[in-house]
Design a protein around this motif. Structure first.
Motif, short mmCIF file in Angstrom:
data_model
loop_
_atom_site.label_atom_id
_atom_site.label_comp_id
_atom_site.label_asym_id
_atom_site.label_seq_id
_atom_site.Cartn_x
_atom_site.Cartn_y
_atom_site.Cartn_z
N ALA A 68 87.31 13.16 64.74
CA ALA A 68 87.92 12.13 63.90
C ALA A 68 89.25 11.71 64.51
O ALA A 68 90.00 12.52 65.05
CB ALA A 68 88.13 12.68 62.50
N ARG A 69 89.56 10.42 64.44
CA ARG A 69 90.81 9.93 65.00
C ARG A 69 91.22 8.66 64.28
O ARG A 69 90.47 8.11 63.48
CB ARG A 69 90.66 9.63 66.49
N GLU A 70 92.43 8.19 64.59
CA GLU A 70 92.93 6.97 63.99
C GLU A 70 92.61 5.78 64.90
O GLU A 70 92.29 5.94 66.07
CB GLU A 70 94.45 7.08 63.79
N GLU A 71 92.72 4.56 64.34
CA GLU A 71 92.51 3.38 65.17
C GLU A 71 93.60 3.30 66.23
O GLU A 71 94.72 3.81 66.05
CB GLU A 71 92.50 2.11 64.31
N GLN A 72 93.29 2.68 67.34
CA GLN A 72 94.19 2.61 68.47
C GLN A 72 94.42 1.16 68.87
O GLN A 72 93.47 0.40 69.04
CB GLN A 72 93.60 3.38 69.66
N HIS A 129 92.23 -3.06 71.18
CA HIS A 129 92.17 -2.44 69.85
C HIS A 129 90.81 -1.79 69.66
O HIS A 129 89.77 -2.42 69.90
CB HIS A 129 92.40 -3.50 68.78
N PRO A 131 88.98 0.20 66.55
CA PRO A 131 89.09 0.64 65.16
C PRO A 131 88.73 2.11 64.99
O PRO A 131 88.01 2.69 65.80
CB PRO A 131 88.08 -0.26 64.42
N GLU A 132 89.24 2.68 63.92
CA GLU A 132 88.96 4.09 63.62
C GLU A 132 87.46 4.33 63.46
O GLU A 132 86.93 5.37 63.85
CB GLU A 132 89.69 4.48 62.34
N SER A 133 86.77 3.35 62.89
CA SER A 133 85.34 3.53 62.59
C SER A 133 84.43 3.25 63.77
O SER A 133 83.21 3.44 63.68
CB SER A 133 84.94 2.61 61.42
N ASP A 135 82.10 3.45 66.86
CA ASP A 135 81.27 4.54 67.37
C ASP A 135 80.50 4.03 68.59
O ASP A 135 79.62 3.16 68.46
CB ASP A 135 80.29 5.01 66.29
N SER A 168 89.15 -4.54 62.34
CA SER A 168 89.00 -3.27 61.62
C SER A 168 88.48 -3.48 60.21
O SER A 168 87.58 -2.77 59.74
CB SER A 168 90.35 -2.53 61.57
N TYR A 214 89.38 5.03 73.26
CA TYR A 214 88.40 5.55 72.31
C TYR A 214 88.45 7.07 72.22
O TYR A 214 88.16 7.67 71.19
CB TYR A 214 87.01 5.08 72.75
#
Length: 370
Positions: A68-72, A129, A131-133, A135, A168, A214
């Motif tokens: 799990a991570r935050e958006e970058q 960019h 997003p956190e989601s 995949d 996002s 990522y």
């Protein structure tokens, strides 16, 4: 000596006593101020489960699980970004840097104004960019955003137009690449995107950086082959049009979205629409571009292309949509307020909600185009 030590009771435990819990933290007499955490993030069980591990094996292993991570969001310098550019303007076949003053070189635009290279055409950074989601194991797209005149990546694309946030908020499996074009200047030059294969080189070079952002460098190949959606706002029409014409990605470009941006290069937009029926084309506009939009619509109708003039229907492969927005909508705010609020988000949501477009985005890339 061993006997003497044994007699005095100087054992290993006496010499090296086990550390106590209080020894881990400084006392009140020490220099570091003691602090208590404001609140524990979550309670933990007294006995943790054993950590997972893998044994070496020649057999297939368990698929990689992304932590799990935050958006970058960050700025990255790329050689393949639009500028600096030392080539010719393909429209005139003359050097792009067509004026000099001592050792200083610049570009004289159509209106006669001079933009100096060191001030306007020397920034090779790209706003990226993830997003956190997002995949990388699922079908996804790269959104390439070409900003308009008088813009910078941080002040305008990120903070005012909220392009990373719109991506996002859409929830779509997409990442962003937004190259800096002319810095805060009324100029629509495409730079390296004028060159054959320019968009392909740009996406290819970006792949390693997106993979690191990522959090898994092994995904670089995934990013390098991912389908692309081109979004052009205002003066971004120039790099958008030339990327469609000579960018080298062929039908890997699965969609084009223009935001009050049809100021010219109508032949290139027409050619892409006619020859790429598996992708979608959306153009929304104000009075600023209405004349050219109507001209492009007429060109397409002559070629037998069906056109919709609202965004109420589904967005499918081959969809061609022109949306006129009311007079109260301003060109400056168009990236956040067109026929709807946050139109970039809206188009991505419609794209992802259509199964046919999702399959298009998931299919294998084709050979490079023109």
């Amino acid at each position: 000596m061993l006997a003497a030590n044994a007699a005095t009771g100087d054992t290993f435990e006496d010499r090296f006593p086990a550390p106590q819990f209080k020894d881990r933290f400084p006392t009140e007499s020490e220099t570091f101020q003691q602090r208590q955490p404001a609140a524990a993030p979550r309670s933990r069980t007294a006995e943790a489960e054993p950590a997972p591990y893998r044994m070496a094996s020649l057999a297939p292993t368990v698929p990689y699980e992304r932590p799990a991570r935050e958006e970058q969001t960050t700025l990255v310098a790329l050689k393949s970004s639009a500028f600096p550019y030392l080539g010719n303007n393909p429209r005139t076949d003359e050097p792009f840097l067509n004026i000099s003053k001592g050792e200083r070189r610049g570009h004289r635009g159509l209106g006669g104004r001079v933009f100096w290279q060191d001030e306007t055409f020397n920034d090779n950074r790209v706003l990226m960019h993830v997003p956190e989601s997002f995949d990388a194991r699922k079908p996804g797209v790269i959104v390439v955003f070409f900003h308009g005149n008088g813009a910078t990546l941080e002040r305008d694309v990120r903070d005012r137009q909220l392009v990373p946030q719109q991506i996002s908020d859409s929830g779509v499996n997409a990442v962003l690449l937004a190259p800096q074009l002319a810095v805060d200047a009324a100029d629509s030059s495409a730079g390296k995107f004028w060159q054959p294969g320019g968009l392909k080189r740009f996406v290819t070079e970006s792949a390693d950086h997106l993979a690191r952002l990522y959090g898994d460098p092994r995904t670089a190949k995934t990013f390098a082959n991912m389908p692309v959606i081109i979004v052009g706002y205002s003066g971004g029409f120039m790099p958008a049009a030339w990327s469609l014409e000579v960018g080298g990605l062929g039908n890997r470009v699965r969609g084009v979205f223009l935001l009050d941006a049809v100021y010219g290069e109508l032949d290139k937009f027409e050619s892409w629409i006619v020859n790429n029926r598996s992708g979608f084309f959306v153009s929304s506009y104000t009075r600023s571009t209405k004349r050219h939009e109507k001209e492009l619509m007429a060109m397409l109708k002559e070629k037998g292309i069906a056109i919709s003039e609202d965004m109420d229907g589904p967005l499918r492969p081959g969809s061609v949509v022109f949306v006129e927005t009311p007079d109260g909508v301003t060109h400056r705010d168009y990236v956040t307020r067109a026929w709807t609020n946050n139109p970039v988000k809206e188009v991505l949501v419609k794209m992802a909600a259509t199964p046919a477009l999702t399959r298009v985005a998931a299919s294998a890339p084709s050979p490079a185009g023109r």
